[in-house]
Design a protein around this motif. Structure first.
Motif, PDB file in Angstrom:
ATOM      1  N   SER A 134       8.156 -11.030  -7.866  1.00 22.00           N
ATOM      2  CA  SER A 134       8.075  -9.749  -7.149  1.00 22.00           C
ATOM      3  C   SER A 134       7.885  -8.585  -8.117  1.00 22.00           C
ATOM      4  O   SER A 134       7.061  -7.690  -7.890  1.00 22.00           O
ATOM      5  CB  SER A 134       9.336  -9.550  -6.307  1.00 22.00           C
ATOM      6  N   TYR A 135       8.666  -8.591  -9.202  1.00 25.33           N
ATOM      7  CA  TYR A 135       8.505  -7.524 -10.194  1.00 25.33           C
ATOM      8  C   TYR A 135       7.131  -7.602 -10.875  1.00 25.33           C
ATOM      9  O   TYR A 135       6.491  -6.589 -11.140  1.00 25.33           O
ATOM     10  CB  TYR A 135       9.613  -7.614 -11.249  1.00 25.33           C
ATOM     11  N   ARG A 187       4.253  -8.812  -9.712  1.00 25.94           N
ATOM     12  CA  ARG A 187       3.182  -8.342  -8.827  1.00 25.94           C
ATOM     13  C   ARG A 187       3.246  -6.829  -8.642  1.00 25.94           C
ATOM     14  O   ARG A 187       2.210  -6.147  -8.619  1.00 25.94           O
ATOM     15  CB  ARG A 187       3.298  -9.038  -7.478  1.00 25.94           C
ATOM     16  N   ALA A 188       4.465  -6.297  -8.504  1.00 28.72           N
ATOM     17  CA  ALA A 188       4.599  -4.853  -8.300  1.00 28.72           C
ATOM     18  C   ALA A 188       4.104  -4.081  -9.515  1.00 28.72           C
ATOM     19  O   ALA A 188       3.419  -3.058  -9.390  1.00 28.72           O
ATOM     20  CB  ALA A 188       6.064  -4.505  -8.011  1.00 28.72           C
ATOM     21  N   ALA A 189       4.444  -4.582 -10.716  1.00 28.60           N
ATOM     22  CA  ALA A 189       4.008  -3.893 -11.937  1.00 28.60           C
ATOM     23  C   ALA A 189       2.497  -4.017 -12.129  1.00 28.60           C
ATOM     24  O   ALA A 189       1.818  -3.050 -12.507  1.00 28.60           O
ATOM     25  CB  ALA A 189       4.748  -4.465 -13.143  1.00 28.60           C
ATOM     26  N   ALA A 224       0.258  -4.364  -9.870  1.00 25.18           N
ATOM     27  CA  ALA A 224      -0.420  -3.527  -8.883  1.00 25.18           C
ATOM     28  C   ALA A 224      -0.519  -2.070  -9.357  1.00 25.18           C
ATOM     29  O   ALA A 224      -1.410  -1.329  -8.923  1.00 25.18           O
ATOM     30  CB  ALA A 224       0.315  -3.598  -7.549  1.00 25.18           C
ATOM     31  N   ARG A 225       0.378  -1.676 -10.231  1.00 27.88           N
ATOM     32  CA  ARG A 225       0.336  -0.317 -10.786  1.00 27.88           C
ATOM     33  C   ARG A 225      -0.540  -0.253 -12.037  1.00 27.88           C
ATOM     34  O   ARG A 225      -0.586   0.777 -12.710  1.00 27.88           O
ATOM     35  CB  ARG A 225       1.751   0.143 -11.128  1.00 27.88           C
ATOM     36  N   GLU A 244      -6.105  -4.430 -11.302  1.00 26.34           N
ATOM     37  CA  GLU A 244      -4.672  -4.527 -11.604  1.00 26.34           C
ATOM     38  C   GLU A 244      -4.482  -4.957 -13.055  1.00 26.34           C
ATOM     39  O   GLU A 244      -5.420  -5.311 -13.762  1.00 26.34           O
ATOM     40  CB  GLU A 244      -3.993  -5.519 -10.657  1.00 26.34           C
ATOM     41  N   GLU A 275       6.951 -13.181  -3.366  1.00 22.64           N
ATOM     42  CA  GLU A 275       6.452 -12.084  -4.193  1.00 22.64           C
ATOM     43  C   GLU A 275       6.733 -10.713  -3.598  1.00 22.64           C
ATOM     44  O   GLU A 275       6.242  -9.703  -4.117  1.00 22.64           O
ATOM     45  CB  GLU A 275       4.941 -12.247  -4.424  1.00 22.64           C
ATOM     46  N   ASP A 276       7.543 -10.671  -2.533  1.00 24.67           N
ATOM     47  CA  ASP A 276       7.791  -9.375  -1.886  1.00 24.67           C
ATOM     48  C   ASP A 276       9.277  -9.087  -1.735  1.00 24.67           C
ATOM     49  O   ASP A 276       9.707  -8.450  -0.771  1.00 24.67           O
ATOM     50  CB  ASP A 276       7.105  -9.340  -0.524  1.00 24.67           C
ATOM     51  N   LEU A 296      13.127  -4.767  -4.604  1.00 22.26           N
ATOM     52  CA  LEU A 296      13.415  -4.625  -6.030  1.00 22.26           C
ATOM     53  C   LEU A 296      14.716  -3.858  -6.198  1.00 22.26           C
ATOM     54  O   LEU A 296      14.773  -2.646  -5.913  1.00 22.26           O
ATOM     55  CB  LEU A 296      12.259  -3.907  -6.725  1.00 22.26           C
ATOM     56  N   ILE A 343      11.239  -0.322 -11.345  1.00 23.50           N
ATOM     57  CA  ILE A 343      10.615  -0.777 -12.585  1.00 23.50           C
ATOM     58  C   ILE A 343      10.686   0.297 -13.661  1.00 23.50           C
ATOM     59  O   ILE A 343      10.859  -0.013 -14.849  1.00 23.50           O
ATOM     60  CB  ILE A 343       9.142  -1.167 -12.326  1.00 23.50           C
TER      61      ILE A 343
END
Length: 945
Positions: A122-123, A125-127, A129-130, A153, A255-256, A259, A263
């Motif tokens: 999850s972390y 994918r989130a990172a 995506a940024r 990405e 992956e969701d 969090l 981050i």
């Protein structure tokens, strides 16, 4: 423009278990176990240092598992059901590991109901995506699903710190045969026995990979199954499609997840020293405190790290003594190694070695057989990264091949000989017995020596969980203790048809490989040797194992002569007997079939002939192992008896009468077995290439094979065999007065037991008593004894009860031994040899009971092994003192020593050999029973035995 952000996510759970198995048990000043905590702290510190040297992270967090239960257990109740609970001494370390992470001022993330892998996913994918790059510090195959880059990405990769390797998309494809997004499909098909993910039965990694390559994804492969060629694979894909889909859900990372910490809060800054210093001081990590450089006024000035209790009496330092701090060493640097190609450079290294007084030594050769291998070179190490390689035989076998510059072999060995033979310089090796034998063939007698492999064995024999941490080879020790994976031989020389001899390897690559071996050996010695006094290993290493190294090396060089013609004749006889048995078995079966095929044999026995007791394994075929066949034979199935005879002949023919002919050394005309001092957990020597310890002892066939081992003309072989040594040791260690009295009086111990058990002695009762005597010492169950004696389980239990009633000391010994092993984790011989039993508390019954049986016997069998080793170490000096220095010790097989000597010296040598063996325990241990030694001699081993 702001520089690109790079997030590192550390799989902390994997670090914890690696740290636990990497270090010995440690306790802090308050007595709390901290071995895993210390290892975890050093690993985290090393990671931070390594990343700081490279293009380090801008953000970092450690991810841990909150507990054993996750949302997957609600989907599949058996998920991870096979995993044993964590070791008892690891449980209190979990909260301390969280404290260690926070002491570094690093985020420590864990969430109830989710696994660390889900939070990492999850972390990551989130990172990404940024637009951030993400590195996952782990080697977990499940996390390889995340590797790669989505357009627009950041990129996700992995860092395997064990191998010091970055994993990108091509690495994942190389491992699984599919890109990362398809890894979950492969995992779903192959399943995972560790996590108890079912998968499709019988589908392994290669088959799973090919299915996904051919059909694209899991659902397509399952949909195509009905149209596939009829096979077991097709049947299983159809029948177990739901299991495959369930497995896909289990292996797919979530992956969701929410969090728990943003981050941006993971941004790295300078580590405040005070919290870390306080943590290190509290737990006695003084060597790490020194690295903080916080001055002499540190609160840790008087803190020490103690060895785990309990230590055995007389085996280690007094309670409260300081543990030797773990040495701090730089990472291995291949560029620091030197290739020594001139005499001047060699002289410089030799001079430095004399000054250092300790040098790690390793030889590189053309083959594994020390008696046939050519010497390619010698490597030396004087400290971390202070290593060199001296090439001596490079350039290939072709006389016209261009050879690189190197010191001439004779000149180099002449220079090295004074160093390697000097009493003032300790030579350290990893399995140095091999190097001793290689160099002995060049006239160099290497001494004195230390062996890191044997030091490790004396400290950690048996100390492994789920197969981790049990080996004593250099690569395993390096990965476990140094966190370094050495270069593999195949990476230097290649494999298969493209493999080249080491002597043809270019010198730059050869130097890296060879010098690394010496460097790693030096480091292992610096790490392991100081543990011996702390952990009670000095006595067994210095008094039993270390003195044996040159003795066993000399025995290997001596070898033993075999009669090739007699072997060939015996092999022909075995072949004729096997053919006759095959005809009889086929007649009984009513058809011809391949007797060596377990499947065909099982089908004949249980389907066609209808015998009861057949059971099918996971493969779907009947088991036809020895126990099954012996059970059928006991029921009167003559065909099973014949198959057992056929199998024995087949094994003996391939293992001995054929293989021994090939094993004859063309230069010596003798067979040179190789003995391992770490091959058996209890300390017994093991024999390989060829194995001379599995020849049947009391059968006519075994005698015929022994008859092929012969003496040189004018000489005889002498066999000296301890008589019932394990029963004698049991009488002493369990304090059993009737047995001690019987041995003291020279009685037949089995007859005495029969009288105690059954009230009279005849052939039947003596035979039963003999079986019981040995079976009890191996912790046999009522069912096991019933099978051996051919009686009902209740009758067998009655015999066990009667035995304990007549000899209560045996029962007290068993109970006391098991209690001690359960408390300490290890058993101990009379000489202080420890054998660890990590599965003694296993929740799996067969694992626990197997450990219990082994633990009961280990002190007795281990003490027996220690005694014969002590006898071997004393034998040559005693014979030399008696003017019999020409008597050669050739073999050690179980409780027996075999010598070769002139026929006229038997009368003089026999009492010397008998005395040394009978008094081998003294003065360290004084036994309450005499050690009986039976001696025989003859022109062959069979005649002497």
């Amino acid at each position: 423009m702001e520089p690109k952000q790079h997030l590192y996510l550390v799989d902390g759970s994997a670090y914890i278990f690696r740290a636990y198995h990497r270090l010995p048990p440690l306790t802090d000043p308050e007595g709390t176990p901290v071995g895993a905590v210390y290892g975890y702290t050093t690993m985290l510190w090393k990671l931070a240092e390594d990343l700081n040297k490279a293009d380090g992270p801008t953000h970092l967090a450690v991810i841990l598992d909150k507990g054993a239960i996750s949302f997957r257990n609600a989907i599949y109740e058996h998920y991870k059901a096979n995993r044993p609970p964590p070791p008892e001494d690891l449980v209190p370390q979990f909260p301390l590991i969280r404290d260690a992470t926070r002491a570094f001022s690093l985020p420590c993330i864990e969430e109830e109901g989710f696994e660390a892998d889900d939070l990492i996913a999850s972390y990551a994918r989130a990172a990404a995506a940024r637009g951030w790059d993400v590195t996952i510090v782990s080697s977990d195959k499940d996390l390889m699903q995340l590797v790669g880059q989505t357009p627009g990405e950041g990129e996700i990769d992995m860092l395997d710190t064990m191998k010091n390797q970055r994993l990108h998309v091509p690495d994942v494809i190389e491992k699984f045969g599919v890109p990362p997004e398809k890894v979950g499909d492969v995992l779903a098909l192959m399943g995972d026995s560790v996590d108890n993910v079912p998968g499709v039965f019988g589908v392994g990694p290669k088959t799973a990979s090919k299915l996904i390559q051919d059909y694209g994804d899991l659902e397509s492969a399952l949909a195509a199954a009905p149209e596939m060629k009829k096979s077991k694979l097709q049947e299983r894909l159809i029948e177990q499609a739901d299991m495959a889909r369930l497995s896909k859900v289990l292996v797919t990372l979530k992956e969701d997840c929410a969090l728990p910490i943003p981050i941006d809060d993971f941004r790295l800054g300078a580590i405040p020293p005070d919290p870390l210093a306080a943590f290190l001081a509290r737990h006695g990590f003084t060597s790490l405190l020194k690295r903080l450089d916080i001055g002499a006024g540190s609160p840790a000035a008087a803190t020490r790290l103690h060895p785990a209790r309990p230590v055995t009496a007389g085996a280690g330092p007094a309670e409260g003594a300081a543990r030797q701090p773990l040495p701090e060493m730089p990472a291995l640097d291949y560029e620091a190694y030197e290739c020594v190609q001139t005499l001047d450079a060699l002289d410089r290294w030799i001079e430095r070695a004399f000054t250092a007084r300790l040098v790690a030594v390793d030889t590189e050769t053309s083959a594994l057989d020390a008696m046939r291998a050519d010497l390619c070179g010698v490597s030396l190490a004087l400290g971390p990264n202070q290593a060199c390689y001296i090439p001596l035989g490079h350039g290939g076998s072709d006389m016209f091949a261009e050879k690189p510059e190197q010191v001439p072999l004779a000149d180099a060995l002449a220079r090295l000989k004074p160093l390697l033979e000097s009493d003032a310089v300790l030579k350290v090796g990893q399995n140095i017995k091999y190097d001793i034998n290689v160099l002995a063939r060049h006239g160099i007698a290497v001494a004195p020596v230390d062996d890191t492999m044997i030091v490790s064995f004396c400290l950690d024999a048996g100390r492994s969980v789920d197969g981790i941490g049990g080996g004593h080879g250099m690569d395993e020790l390096s990965e476990r203790h140094l966190e370094h994976k050495p270069l593999a031989f195949k990476d230097i020389c290649g494999t298969g048809k493209k493999a080249i001899p080491f002597g043809e390897v270019p010198l730059d690559r050869a130097t890296r490989y060879a010098a690394e071996d010496a460097d790693v050996t030096w480091r292992l010695h610096a790490l392991l040797r100081p543990r011996l006094p702390d952990e009670g290993g000095t006595r067994i290493y210095e008094r039993v194992d270390r003195p044996l190294i040159p003795v066993v090396a000399r025995m290997e060089r001596n070898g033993i002569k075999v009669d090739r013609d007699r072997l060939a004749h015996l092999s022909g006889q075995f072949a004729e007997a096997m053919a006759a048995l095959e005809s009889e078995i086929h007649a009984m079966a009513g058809q011809e079939f391949t007797i060596g095929s377990p499947k065909q044999l099982g089908d004949i026995l249980f389907d066609k002939l209808g015998y009861k007791g057949g059971r099918k394994g996971k493969s779907g075929q009947y088991s036809t192992d020895q126990a099954i066949l012996e059970g059928l034979a006991a029921q009167g199935a003559e065909v099973a008896t014949k198959v057992l005879e056929w199998r024995q002949l087949t094994k003996l023919r391939s293992t001995y009468t054929e293989a021994l002919q090939a094993a004859i050394n063309p230069l010596t005309g003798r067979v040179h077995t190789s003995y391992s001092l770490v091959g058996a957990q209890t300390g017994r020597l093991s024999s390989t290439d060829p194995n001379l310890q599995n020849i049947p002892i009391r059968t006519e066939i075994g005698r015929q094979i022994r008859d092929c081992f012969v003496a040189e003309p004018g000489h005889v072989l002498l066999s000296a065999d301890y008589s019932q040594i394990e029963l004698r040791l049991a009488a002493h260690m369990a304090d059993v007065p009737p047995l001690k009295q019987a041995f003291a009086n020279g009685e037949d111990i089995h007859a005495r037991t029969a009288m105690e058990m059954f009230g009279h002695v005849d052939r039947d009762t003596r035979g039963r008593a003999k079986t019981i005597n040995f079976a009890i010492l191996y912790g046999i169950s009522r069912w096991g004894l019933a099978g051996r004696l051919g009686v009902e389980a209740d009758e067998a239990q009655a015999m066990i009860d009667r035995y304990f009633d007549r000899f209560p000391g045996i029962q007290r010994y068993i109970v006391s031994t098991l209690e001690t092993v359960r408390e300490r984790g290890y058993s101990e011989t009379l000489f202080g040899r420890k054998t660890w039993f990590p599965r003694i508390h296993s929740k799996t019954q067969h694992e626990r009971q197997g450990s219990e049986r082994a633990a009961i016997n280990a002190p007795i069998q281990g003490t027996s092994a220690d005694i014969i080793k002590r006898a071997m170490a004393r034998m040559d000096p005693a014979l030399a003192e008696a003017g019999l220095g020409h008597v050669r010790m050739l073999l050690q097989v179980h409780d027996e020593l075999v010598f070769e000597l002139p026929e006229g010296d038997v009368a003089a040598a026999s009492p010397v050999i008998e005395r040394i063996m009978a008094e081998a325990a003294l003065p360290a241990v004084r036994l309450d029973v005499p050690l009986g030694v039976e001696i025989g001699s003859g022109l062959s081993w069979g005649a002497a035995h």
